[in-house]
Design a protein around this motif. Structure first.
Motif, PDB file in Angstrom:
ATOM      1  N   ASN A  38       0.827  -1.201   0.000  1.00 24.97           N
ATOM      2  CA  ASN A  38       0.000   0.000   0.000  1.00 24.97           C
ATOM      3  C   ASN A  38       0.867   1.259   0.000  1.00 24.97           C
ATOM      4  OD1 ASN A  38      -2.417   1.380  -0.081  1.00 24.97           O
ATOM      5  ND2 ASN A  38      -2.692   1.348   2.128  1.00 24.97           N
ATOM      6  N   LEU A  39       1.953   1.248   0.754  1.00 18.27           N
ATOM      7  CA  LEU A  39       2.875   2.386   0.740  1.00 18.27           C
ATOM      8  C   LEU A  39       3.506   2.561  -0.637  1.00 18.27           C
ATOM      9  CD1 LEU A  39       4.727   1.999   4.157  1.00 18.27           C
ATOM     10  CD2 LEU A  39       3.310   3.921   3.448  1.00 18.27           C
ATOM     11  N   LEU A  40       3.863   1.470  -1.255  1.00 15.04           N
ATOM     12  CA  LEU A  40       4.477   1.530  -2.579  1.00 15.04           C
ATOM     13  C   LEU A  40       3.504   2.068  -3.623  1.00 15.04           C
ATOM     14  CD1 LEU A  40       7.056   0.883  -4.150  1.00 15.04           C
ATOM     15  CD2 LEU A  40       6.116  -1.386  -4.579  1.00 15.04           C
ATOM     16  N   GLN A  41       2.276   1.568  -3.638  1.00 12.41           N
ATOM     17  CA  GLN A  41       1.323   2.048  -4.634  1.00 12.41           C
ATOM     18  C   GLN A  41       0.941   3.499  -4.376  1.00 12.41           C
ATOM     19  OE1 GLN A  41      -2.143   2.897  -4.688  1.00 12.41           O
ATOM     20  NE2 GLN A  41      -2.380   2.705  -2.489  1.00 12.41           N
ATOM     21  N   SER A  42       0.873   3.924  -3.119  1.00 11.55           N
ATOM     22  CA  SER A  42       0.523   5.321  -2.844  1.00 11.55           C
ATOM     23  C   SER A  42       1.636   6.272  -3.263  1.00 11.55           C
ATOM     24  CB  SER A  42       0.176   5.517  -1.371  1.00 11.55           C
ATOM     25  OG  SER A  42       1.318   5.376  -0.560  1.00 11.55           O
ATOM     26  N   ALA A  43       2.869   5.790  -3.297  1.00 13.43           N
ATOM     27  CA  ALA A  43       3.981   6.619  -3.759  1.00 13.43           C
ATOM     28  C   ALA A  43       3.834   6.945  -5.242  1.00 13.43           C
ATOM     29  CB  ALA A  43       5.312   5.917  -3.508  1.00 13.43           C
ATOM     30  N   PHE A  44       3.269   6.020  -5.995  1.00 12.29           N
ATOM     31  CA  PHE A  44       3.118   6.222  -7.435  1.00 12.29           C
ATOM     32  C   PHE A  44       1.776   6.836  -7.817  1.00 12.29           C
ATOM     33  CE2 PHE A  44       6.393   2.921  -7.307  1.00 12.29           C
ATOM     34  CZ  PHE A  44       7.350   3.518  -8.111  1.00 12.29           C
ATOM     35  N   THR A  45       0.717   6.495  -7.076  1.00 10.90           N
ATOM     36  CA  THR A  45      -0.620   6.946  -7.465  1.00 10.90           C
ATOM     37  C   THR A  45      -1.128   8.129  -6.654  1.00 10.90           C
ATOM     38  OG1 THR A  45      -1.756   5.455  -5.940  1.00 10.90           O
ATOM     39  CG2 THR A  45      -1.233   4.597  -8.148  1.00 10.90           C
ATOM     40  N   GLY A  46      -0.608   8.302  -5.446  1.00  7.30           N
ATOM     41  CA  GLY A  46      -1.116   9.354  -4.567  1.00  7.30           C
ATOM     42  C   GLY A  46      -2.395   8.968  -3.848  1.00  7.30           C
ATOM     43  N   PHE A  47      -2.881   7.741  -4.071  1.00 10.04           N
ATOM     44  CA  PHE A  47      -4.110   7.266  -3.429  1.00 10.04           C
ATOM     45  C   PHE A  47      -3.766   6.510  -2.155  1.00 10.04           C
ATOM     46  CE2 PHE A  47      -7.127   3.794  -2.719  1.00 10.04           C
ATOM     47  CZ  PHE A  47      -8.265   4.537  -2.471  1.00 10.04           C
ATOM     48  N   CYS A  48      -4.347   6.957  -1.044  1.00 15.02           N
ATOM     49  CA  CYS A  48      -4.134   6.288   0.237  1.00 15.02           C
ATOM     50  C   CYS A  48      -5.450   6.303   1.016  1.00 15.02           C
ATOM     51  CB  CYS A  48      -3.043   6.986   1.029  1.00 15.02           C
ATOM     52  SG  CYS A  48      -2.751   6.259   2.647  1.00 15.02           S
ATOM     53  N   PRO A  49      -6.039   5.139   1.264  1.00 14.48           N
ATOM     54  CA  PRO A  49      -7.310   5.096   1.995  1.00 14.48           C
ATOM     55  C   PRO A  49      -7.237   5.747   3.380  1.00 14.48           C
ATOM     56  CG  PRO A  49      -6.846   2.968   0.996  1.00 14.48           C
ATOM     57  CD  PRO A  49      -5.618   3.803   0.820  1.00 14.48           C
ATOM     58  N   LEU A  50      -6.141   5.554   4.098  1.00 12.90           N
ATOM     59  CA  LEU A  50      -6.009   6.161   5.419  1.00 12.90           C
ATOM     60  C   LEU A  50      -5.988   7.686   5.323  1.00 12.90           C
ATOM     61  CD1 LEU A  50      -5.639   5.944   8.462  1.00 12.90           C
ATOM     62  CD2 LEU A  50      -3.168   5.743   8.065  1.00 12.90           C
ATOM     63  N   ALA A  51      -5.348   8.228   4.294  1.00 17.42           N
ATOM     64  CA  ALA A  51      -5.306   9.681   4.120  1.00 17.42           C
ATOM     65  C   ALA A  51      -6.705  10.243   3.910  1.00 17.42           C
ATOM     66  CB  ALA A  51      -4.401  10.035   2.948  1.00 17.42           C
ATOM     67  N   ILE A  52      -7.555   9.508   3.192  1.00 19.33           N
ATOM     68  CA  ILE A  52      -8.932   9.947   2.969  1.00 19.33           C
ATOM     69  C   ILE A  52      -9.687   9.996   4.293  1.00 19.33           C
ATOM     70  CG2 ILE A  52     -11.117   9.320   1.869  1.00 19.33           C
ATOM     71  CD1 ILE A  52      -9.369   8.087  -0.408  1.00 19.33           C
ATOM     72  N   VAL A  53      -9.514   8.966   5.107  1.00 19.29           N
ATOM     73  CA  VAL A  53     -10.186   8.910   6.413  1.00 19.29           C
ATOM     74  C   VAL A  53      -9.695  10.042   7.316  1.00 19.29           C
ATOM     75  CG1 VAL A  53     -10.457   7.535   8.510  1.00 19.29           C
ATOM     76  CG2 VAL A  53     -10.625   6.439   6.271  1.00 19.29           C
ATOM     77  N   LEU A  54      -8.384  10.249   7.358  1.00 23.60           N
ATOM     78  CA  LEU A  54      -7.835  11.302   8.215  1.00 23.60           C
ATOM     79  C   LEU A  54      -8.292  12.685   7.760  1.00 23.60           C
ATOM     80  CD1 LEU A  54      -4.209   9.955   8.748  1.00 23.60           C
ATOM     81  CD2 LEU A  54      -6.110   9.918  10.378  1.00 23.60           C
ATOM     82  N   LYS A  55      -8.422  12.886   6.462  1.00 21.34           N
ATOM     83  CA  LYS A  55      -8.896  14.175   5.950  1.00 21.34           C
ATOM     84  C   LYS A  55     -10.340  14.416   6.372  1.00 21.34           C
ATOM     85  CE  LYS A  55      -8.876  16.984   1.794  1.00 21.34           C
ATOM     86  NZ  LYS A  55      -8.529  17.023   0.367  1.00 21.34           N
ATOM     87  N   LYS A  56     -11.168  13.358   6.380  1.00 20.59           N
ATOM     88  CA  LYS A  56     -12.566  13.498   6.812  1.00 20.59           C
ATOM     89  C   LYS A  56     -12.661  13.828   8.297  1.00 20.59           C
ATOM     90  CE  LYS A  56     -14.692  10.812   3.210  1.00 20.59           C
ATOM     91  NZ  LYS A  56     -15.623   9.756   2.830  1.00 20.59           N
TER      92      LYS A  56
END
Length: 66
Positions: A38-56
């Motif tokens: 998940n860390l690797l894919q978020s480095a390339f895509t910018g998509f992180c489920p935890l970041a979405i939750v924390l932003k909410k």
């Protein structure tokens, strides 16, 4: 604390926890692999489920996760 730092802290904590739990059962290493992927894919895509939750929850965005 920004979302970026919170994501990194959470991921690091999950990796350490899963490594500790792997002493009980090696199947916990799958959690380590999941967090790492998940860390690797978020480095390339910018998509992180935890970041979405924390932003909410109102946490301030950093540079990586807007």
């Amino acid at each position: 604390m920004t979302i970026d730092r919170a994501v990194l802290a959470f991921a690091g904590g999950m990796i350490l926890l899963s490594l500790l739990l792997s002493l009980l059962s090696p199947l916990w290493l799958w959690l380590t692999a999941f967090v790492g992927l998940n860390l690797l894919q978020s480095a390339f895509t910018g998509f992180c489920p935890l970041a979405i939750v924390l932003k909410k929850f109102g946490m301030k965005p950093g540079e990586a996760f807007n």
